[in-house]
Scaffold this active site. Structure first.
Site, mmCIF file in Angstrom:
data_model
loop_
_atom_site.group_PDB
_atom_site.id
_atom_site.type_symbol
_atom_site.label_atom_id
_atom_site.label_comp_id
_atom_site.label_asym_id
_atom_site.label_seq_id
_atom_site.Cartn_x
_atom_site.Cartn_y
_atom_site.Cartn_z
ATOM 1 N N CYS A 34 1.119 -1.266 0.149
ATOM 2 C CA CYS A 34 -0.236 0.073 -0.357
ATOM 3 C C CYS A 34 0.911 1.003 -0.168
ATOM 4 O O CYS A 34 1.850 1.346 0.982
ATOM 5 C CB CYS A 34 -1.337 0.274 1.095
ATOM 6 S SG CYS A 34 -1.973 1.318 1.346
ATOM 7 N N CYS A 53 0.519 3.723 2.790
ATOM 8 C CA CYS A 53 1.083 2.949 4.412
ATOM 9 C C CYS A 53 2.291 2.983 4.365
ATOM 10 O O CYS A 53 3.068 2.969 5.281
ATOM 11 C CB CYS A 53 0.607 1.489 3.934
ATOM 12 S SG CYS A 53 -0.763 1.172 4.676
#
Length: 308
Positions: A65, A68
């Site tokens: 991600c 993230c």
């Protein structure tokens, strides 16, 4: 000259000894720094119940991600302040912990939860270190509505969701193993899973039927007087049938008796009236029953006319 050389040699020797001691002390002084524990904790399916006590800030992330990845450095800086604030800062890799992903119903990444003594709240603020610190120190989490007990991670519903996510991950790994390691085609893997699902469903349904029949047996067949009642009911039906047949036979007998009585009355009328000339009718020359009745009626009418 010799006297001046001796102090110089002694100084060099002392200098070398001090240098050796210094080199020996440097690794010892650096040991506490390298042994410092990491302040960022990691939560897994095996130790997740630890977050039910105390105060926690938990980040759910995935290595692939991009958002993230941008948050990781900020989250580590925030974790360094956790010990001073008395808050546990943790992270969860959803790709490695599918049970926790289902238990918290993670639908977007990254997702951050605040937990205080087993009460969970979802963090919706900005993702900077100062915002995280303010959220915890100023207790801004009190203004956030907590997660319902029905959807809490320790509820029965979320335990079921966790098991479902684990099962889905297990099926995915089995599918990858069969297609990549064993060389089974994709459609073959689907067929195998379809047959396994069919037979497991049949076995589970049969097991549930047995359990339900054992726990909740039918009152009709479990009653000790069931077979006695059944026999008595059959006997009652048989007696009722015999009575009906007997009544039907009685009605037929009554009809025959009525016919015989009508025949006897006709014979009496024949004997009383006799023939038109006042003589008894010869045997074998009697009128039919209907003709005889008409004759009797006509005779009565003539007698009434004569009397009048």
């Amino acid at each position: 000259m010799a006297g001046s050389r001796e102090p110089t040699a002694m100084l060099q020797t002392r200098h070398r000894s001090w240098m050796c001691c210094l080199f020996l002390l440097l690794p010892l002084t650096s040991l506490p720094v390298s042994a410092r524990p990491d302040s960022l904790k990691e939560v897994t399916d095996g130790n997740w119940e630890e977050i039910l006590t105390g105060e926690w800030m938990i980040e759910f992330y995935a290595p692939w991600c991009p958002a993230c990845q941008q948050l990781q450095s900020v989250w580590k800086e925030f974790a360094d302040w956790g010990e001073d604030m008395g808050v546990n800062i943790a992270k969860v890799d959803v790709t490695e912990q599918p049970g926790l992903s289902g238990r918290f119903i993670i639908t977007s990444l990254p997702t951050i939860y605040h937990c205080k003594d087993g009460i969970f709240r979802k963090y919706q603020g900005a993702r900077t270190k100062d915002d995280f610190l303010s959220f915890v120190q100023d207790q801004k989490w009190k203004a956030v509505e907590p997660v319902s007990s029905w959807f809490g991670p320790s509820s029965f519903l979320m335990n079921s969701m966790s098991a479902l996510f684990k099962l889905s991950m297990f099926i995915r790994r089995c599918h990858n193993y069969m297609t990549e390691q064993l060389g089974i085609p994709v459609w073959g893997s689907y067929v195998i899973f379809g047959l396994a699902t069919l037979f497991s469903g049949l076995a589970l349904g049969l097991l549930l039927v047995f359990i339900a029949d054992f726990v909740f047996p039918s009152r009709r067949f479990s009653s000790p007087d069931y077979y006695q009642k059944k026999q008595s009911m059959e006997q009652a039906r048989l007696i009722q049938r015999q009575e009906d047949e007997h009544e039907a036979d009685g009605e037929e007998d009554d009809d025959e008796e009525e016919e015989e009585e009508d025949g006897d009355q006709d014979d009496v009328w024949r004997r009383r009236r006799g023939s038109p000339e006042g003589r008894p009718e010869p045997k074998g020359q009697g009128f039919p029953d209907e003709a005889l009745r008409k004759r009797v009626v006509r005779t009565r009418e003539e007698e009434e006319e004569e009397d009048s």
